[in-house]
Design an enzyme around this catalytic site. Structure first.
Site, mmCIF file in Angstrom:
data_model
loop_
_atom_site.group_PDB
_atom_site.id
_atom_site.type_symbol
_atom_site.label_atom_id
_atom_site.label_comp_id
_atom_site.label_asym_id
_atom_site.label_seq_id
_atom_site.Cartn_x
_atom_site.Cartn_y
_atom_site.Cartn_z
ATOM 1 N N LEU A 1 0.812 -1.237 0.000
ATOM 2 C CA LEU A 1 0.000 0.000 0.000
ATOM 3 C C LEU A 1 0.842 1.283 0.000
ATOM 4 O O LEU A 1 1.662 1.500 0.892
ATOM 5 C CB LEU A 1 -0.935 0.008 1.216
ATOM 6 C CG LEU A 1 -1.869 1.225 1.301
ATOM 7 C CD1 LEU A 1 -2.859 1.251 0.161
ATOM 8 C CD2 LEU A 1 -2.574 1.278 2.648
ATOM 9 N N ASP A 2 0.619 2.131 -0.991
ATOM 10 C CA ASP A 2 1.254 3.453 -1.076
ATOM 11 C C ASP A 2 2.776 3.371 -1.094
ATOM 12 O O ASP A 2 3.465 4.327 -0.711
ATOM 13 C CB ASP A 2 0.804 4.360 0.086
ATOM 14 C CG ASP A 2 -0.686 4.652 0.028
ATOM 15 O OD1 ASP A 2 -1.264 4.541 -1.064
ATOM 16 O OD2 ASP A 2 -1.260 4.996 1.069
ATOM 17 N N ALA A 3 3.292 2.233 -1.537
ATOM 18 C CA ALA A 3 4.741 2.047 -1.500
ATOM 19 C C ALA A 3 5.337 1.755 -2.879
ATOM 20 O O ALA A 3 6.513 1.425 -2.984
ATOM 21 C CB ALA A 3 5.093 0.924 -0.521
#
Lengths: 279, 279, 279, 279
Positions: free
Chosen positions: A223-225
């Site tokens: 996530l969001d990485a």
């Protein structure tokens, strides 16, 4: 347009440039980069199609030998920039990124086809259709898996060059992250890696930061990485409430997404590990 | 200069402004802010000393009654801006913030006294002394507590308005955080809360961010988590190595620190919880 | 909301604040500024309507005495922020500012009425009407005076709070500059005062600048020389053609215009001579 | 390092890259640009010296043939980046650019020799000498020609790679502009072409701009009109006096000059007409 990566060594540029020169290829734009950490070489070359005596398919066949001789069996691609790019947009209720992208398409600034906009709510249906673009409403209730299957079906029938999560607010399941790897682009409403996850402006307000930002990145299962394509920030101060931050942030979100999407579609973004080269 | 905070209600401005007007005070600069979340009112007023018929001490005595009537027993102060500010600098090996601050002092841009620079290394001793400022070398070996005691002694004898950690690279012990609360100012070489702790540029490089930043904040016992005074960023791209990021970041660190320090010394920064109002 | 200007002197804030406090007025937002060059005092105060025992009309009548006693017969106004703002847009062929403003209105970010969009070409008619807004096509042929008379008639029937030249590309005649003084807002596609007049991006390219900008300003009879409300810039480099500059510049134009227009409509912009105070 | 320009055509990259590859040259950094307006091709290539079997002199001799075959008799150069760059600084009374550059040199960030600083006033003599650098005071009285002759003599004896007008405040005579063409670098305290000439911050204040800037450019006989290397801006508002603008502007001036100077010394700046390519 050729994008290409291989382990760095002497003579790569000469090999590629000579191949193109012998074919009469007129290079319009060329960029090179060597990453000193990984010893990896990257290049992007835009060649005028009408300067070559053969088509993209033939160019691919001939270039394969060059690539192989440089140790790059698969880490390259040749794209026909004459083919129109197809972009599918996933949205929710927040319309600023959608309005912005539709405006760019309508004015011809972003010269792409948008064959579908898919929303888990339908509040953005009317404006989408006013632009002559089909809008599909896929409600996300209890059965998220079924909803994502429906989204996937609607997306995949267009085989798009980019699937844009334009403030979609739903986390893609791992199988879609894999299926759309390198094509699914998200705009996160914070300057990552700050404020990962939900309600980043609330987090930013609580921390008392003096700038808020936005991050355009490829979606991965983490996530969001995923690899970051573009980021930008805007100044806030003590007079700004969370609502003010949200409003100011929108202006950054939409231009950051538009820039990142443009670069992706122009083949300027080469991913290597979790970092990007943006030519 | 009056800085003042109290619970918001009707008539605060009238009360303070009338008090000053009755004394003939000429307000040179005035700022107000109400935080909607906490319902707290803040103000900063700069009054020309020569417009008042009494001195700062008398002003304090008289204003105490006004403050009390507004529910602010202690959350206010009156500073004589005519008194020169004293700033003590703590440094290590990296000199860019020190050079920058000394240059500003020497050119008169930052009109303060720097009675001491203290370093845990001595590489910056010569340049400090060339500016006519005493440099104290306090090596940080095995006994950090003793070293910090020595630093505290050297600092406290000047009773400074600011203790600046100008890339000091040592974590202040909790008792010094308490003793210098609201006066100890750090420059962190990242856009906090991203990349807390050691080697933020290495962290930034690994994450592949497209901007690096710096954060000027008050030091608290919670590492890199104190109230933020100022932040700024600068663009980096795939061509920048960690060393390039470090170099570009220095330009942001030094101006961010200089701005934050100036605002602190001018009494523009009011802390409320973990957030700051910067008038 | 009160905006007020008068020659600076002791006691102005006390006078105004006491007047409001006596009426029970709850000040939500207050800003003050004194211009040291001209000795002029400016303030803007937002008072909660429901905290006052009378309406805007009565407030105006009562405040007139206060204003007069401070030497300001006419340089003040009291606006009822409850009244919806009306904005008329003038456009030509370039749609990016129109798309952007319509998107902001549609999403509720810019909470105003747009009773009319007027274009000297009709290419933007469809998108305007898709937003449910009347579009008027007024061709500008040989008789410009007649065309402007028609535009003025269409504008004035709505008595708008702002007349926005959203890349209108026609120079307003002096009588309309006068009629709409302080209400006509233009977005110029350069960082004024650089590149006044036609084709600023071509001028910028020829000069080899490294940033291009946009300027939101009030229209006066002096071309591109009216009081500046807001400006911003974006980086360009040697790889950018004029077309690239135009494209990058659009993103700055639209956000600069949107910010300037918002501030104008919120009564944050006070004009004094050829400069603005933006509270 | 090779910097090279010639009329664009097919095969240039192949020709240069093959020449280097045949010699075993390891290209560390390569950049290409074609200007579509003038049809001019530019490249900069950094080759590891130890990868070549001959020295810079021999490389020049061999490359001359390649250059000639591409139609570039003189528009190229090969610099030995191992040779330390020499920089002479011209200053007046304002010290911020001097302090900044000396700090960068002292900390090793700017790895150059500064054999002389020349001032038309002597206020910056002490700090210069504290850095171990000779300071020459050349008063500019009635006989400016004699003063410039003295400056020229002091500069030319070091045959510097750059002559930096670090807020020198004197206009170079045409013969020195010619003699130091492509080496004399000025920092102008405005965002050119705005506010050419004297007192740009006063001009900026009077015009009411919302950003002030700085421009680093090559000096030509045409005042403030030489090719621009770098520019940057900083936000100001109605609360900023001219003195505040000057102070804020200094921070932009010094980083803009430092960046431009670094790029110049690294051979990244290629001038073509009145525009620059910055690789």
């Amino acid at each position: 347009m050729i994008t290409f990566g291989c382990p760095d060594r002497t003579g790569i540029v000469a090999r590629i440039a000579s191949f193109l020169a012998e074919a009469g290829g007129w290079i319009v734009e060329a960029a090179y980069h060597t990453d000193p950490d990984t010893g990896w070489f990257f290049t992007r070359q835009v060649v005028r199609a009408d300067s070559l005596p053969f088509d993209a398919e033939e160019l691919r066949a001939r270039f394969a030998g060059v690539a192989r001789s440089l140790g790059a069996d698969t880490d390259w691609r040749i794209d026909d920039t004459g083919e129109r790019r197809r972009v599918v947009l996933l949205v929710s209720k927040e319309g600023h990124c959608l309005y912005d992208l539709l405006g760019r398409v309508a004015s011809g600034e972003l010269d792409v086809d948008v064959p579908a906009v898919i929303g888990n709510h339908d509040v953005l249906a009317d404006i989408t259709r006013a632009h002559g673009i089909p809008f599909h409403h896929v409600p996300f209730g209890a059965d998220k898996a079924a909803a994502f299957a429906e989204v996937a079906k609607l997306v995949d029938e267009h085989d798009p060059h980019a699937v844009v999560l334009a403030r979609f607010m739903q986390i893609l399941p791992p199988e879609l992250c894999r299926a759309w790897a390198g094509r699914a682009i998200n705009i996160h409403h914070s300057f990552l890696p700050s404020f990962i996850g939900a309600r980043p402006y609330h987090q930013a307000y609580a921390r008392g930061v003096k700038l808020v930002g936005a991050t355009c990145h490829y979606v991965t299962a983490d996530l969001d990485a995923g690899p970051i394509i573009e980021q930008d920030v805007i100044r806030v101060d003590h007079g700004d409430t969370v609502a003010d931050m949200v409003r100011k942030g929108r202006d950054i979100e939409k231009v950051t997404l538009a820039r990142g999407l443009r670069w992706h579609l122009e083949g300027r973004v080469l991913v290597h590990g979790n970092r990007t080269v943006v030519f």
